[in-house]
Design an enzyme around this catalytic site. Structure first.
Site, PDB file in Angstrom:
ATOM      1  N   ASP A  67       0.809  -1.217   0.000  1.00 18.75           N
ATOM      2  CA  ASP A  67       0.000   0.000   0.000  1.00 18.75           C
ATOM      3  C   ASP A  67       0.847   1.276   0.000  1.00 18.75           C
ATOM      4  O   ASP A  67       2.064   1.232   0.184  1.00 18.75           O
ATOM      5  CB  ASP A  67      -0.974   0.000   1.192  1.00 18.75           C
ATOM      6  N   ASN A 136      -8.002  -2.826  14.150  1.00 20.73           N
ATOM      7  CA  ASN A 136      -9.391  -3.090  13.754  1.00 20.73           C
ATOM      8  C   ASN A 136      -9.497  -4.292  12.817  1.00 20.73           C
ATOM      9  O   ASN A 136     -10.544  -4.535  12.239  1.00 20.73           O
ATOM     10  CB  ASN A 136     -10.002  -1.844  13.092  1.00 20.73           C
ATOM     11  N   HIS A 138      -7.604  -4.686  10.073  1.00 20.28           N
ATOM     12  CA  HIS A 138      -7.249  -4.430   8.667  1.00 20.28           C
ATOM     13  C   HIS A 138      -5.956  -5.139   8.282  1.00 20.28           C
ATOM     14  O   HIS A 138      -5.080  -5.371   9.106  1.00 20.28           O
ATOM     15  CB  HIS A 138      -7.224  -2.928   8.332  1.00 20.28           C
ATOM     16  N   GLU A 143      -9.988  -1.955   5.183  1.00 21.37           N
ATOM     17  CA  GLU A 143     -10.633  -1.665   6.465  1.00 21.37           C
ATOM     18  C   GLU A 143     -11.906  -2.504   6.621  1.00 21.37           C
ATOM     19  O   GLU A 143     -12.494  -2.939   5.623  1.00 21.37           O
ATOM     20  CB  GLU A 143     -11.008  -0.173   6.525  1.00 21.37           C
TER      21      GLU A 143
HETATM   22  C1  F6R Z   1       1.393  -1.595   6.251  1.00 21.04           C
HETATM   23  C2  F6R Z   1       0.025  -2.042   6.296  1.00 21.04           C
HETATM   24  C3  F6R Z   1      -0.784  -2.079   7.551  1.00 21.04           C
HETATM   25  C4  F6R Z   1       0.016  -2.433   8.798  1.00 21.04           C
HETATM   26  C5  F6R Z   1      -0.881  -2.402  10.037  1.00 21.04           C
HETATM   27  C6  F6R Z   1      -0.101  -2.680  11.305  1.00 21.04           C
HETATM   28  O1  F6R Z   1       1.898  -1.665   4.939  1.00 21.04           O
HETATM   29  O2  F6R Z   1      -0.479  -2.381   5.278  1.00 21.04           O
HETATM   30  O3  F6R Z   1      -1.833  -2.995   7.389  1.00 21.04           O
HETATM   31  O4  F6R Z   1       0.575  -3.698   8.640  1.00 21.04           O
HETATM   32  O5  F6R Z   1      -1.509  -1.162  10.142  1.00 21.04           O
HETATM   33  O6  F6R Z   1       0.773  -1.623  11.520  1.00 21.04           O
HETATM   34  P1  F6R Z   1       1.923  -1.695  12.621  1.00 21.04           P
HETATM   35  O7  F6R Z   1       2.862  -2.752  12.194  1.00 21.04           O
HETATM   36  O8  F6R Z   1       2.548  -0.331  12.599  1.00 21.04           O
HETATM   37  O9  F6R Z   1       1.251  -2.022  13.915  1.00 21.04           O
END
Ligand code: F6R
Length: 242
Positions: A67, A136, A138, A143
């Site tokens: 992403d 959440n 995701h 989401e």
């Molecule tokens: C990152 C991504 C997100 C993260 C998620 C967890 O490329 O796609 O889905 O993996 O938000 O983030 P952290 O690792 O910062 O807790």
């Protein structure tokens, strides 16, 4: 599903790096799906160390990131392209031309999504997709919602996601409102998925994602459908699993 739980985050980082390294050792021109965020940073450090020690080469590896924020370019220090360069690509022997992150600074983000999917499709199946997990549920920036979009698409970020990511920006107003993300379908097409989760604050969502119902309201629960899913947890993140 194969769930591996380790006492410390350091062990998680080492095991995560070993899983990725073994893919590259077995197939030097492997296609890796990569993630940003706090979770993979330690894994990337381990990969850099292996590369520096001459144990692993990325010279033929191709990568596709999950992403990117819409509206900021790859030079912006909060862009995911910048993150990948700083945390991995600048420190290993990869050919930067073989590293791919959606371009968030295009006039037509929808067209960029179509281009990105076509590029992944043309490259072939991802050998492994590395994932972190949002509070959440995701994955990527998919989401919770009544439905999920299969391919790469533009999403409006949930307020809680912007809040969680505000720690990297001066304030929440600077966090972009939209992102480009691979869809759950793109993710599920990978040959293998490595979901890494650390910390007690994610214990509830880990339980929901892995042992709760499969629902688009918890996108990570859709990973239960994947035939080759490895889940790598520290003890705290796995503490609520039965
Ligand atoms: C990152 C991504 C997100 C993260 C998620 C967890 O490329 O796609 O889905 O993996 O938000 O983030 P952290 O690792 O910062 O807790």
């Amino acid at each position: 599903m194969n769930i591996l739980i380790y006492d410390t985050q350091e062990q998680v980082n080492k095991v995560g790096a070993t899983i990725l390294a073994n893919i590259v050792l077995a197939k030097p021109n492997a296609i890796l799906g990569l993630a940003t965020g706090g979770t993979p940073v330690g894994i990337y450090k381990e990969l850099v160390a292996k590369n520096e020690q001459g144990l692993l080469s990325f010279s033929e590896v191709r990568t596709y990131n999950l992403d990117e924020y819409v509206g900021i370019d790859g030079e912006h220090d909060q862009s995911y392209r910048y993150f990948m360069n700083e945390n991995l690509f600048n420190h290993i022997d990869i050919n930067k031309a073989n590293t791919h992150v959606p371009n968030g600074k295009v006039a037509d983000a929808e067209a960029e999504c179509v281009r990105y999917d076509a590029e992944i499709e043309a490259a072939g199946q991802l050998d492994i997709q590395l994932l972190g997990l949002g509070h959440n549920g995701h994955i990527g920036f998919n989401e919770p919602d009544d439905s999920q979009v299969p391919g790469t698409h533009v999403v409006e970020l949930a307020q809680e996601t912007r809040q969680a990511n505000a720690r990297f920006f001066a304030n929440i107003d600077e966090v972009p409102t939209h992102a480009i993300t691979m869809g759950v379908g793109t993710i599920l097409k990978a040959k293998k998925i490595l979901l890494v989760v650390k910390g007690e604050d994610k214990a509830d969502i880990v339980k929901q994602a892995l042992q709760g119902p499969i629902t688009t309201q918890c996108p990570a629960s859709l990973l239960q459908l994947h035939p080759n899913l490895i889940v790598l947890l520290d003890k705290a993140a796995g503490s609520k699993l039965s």
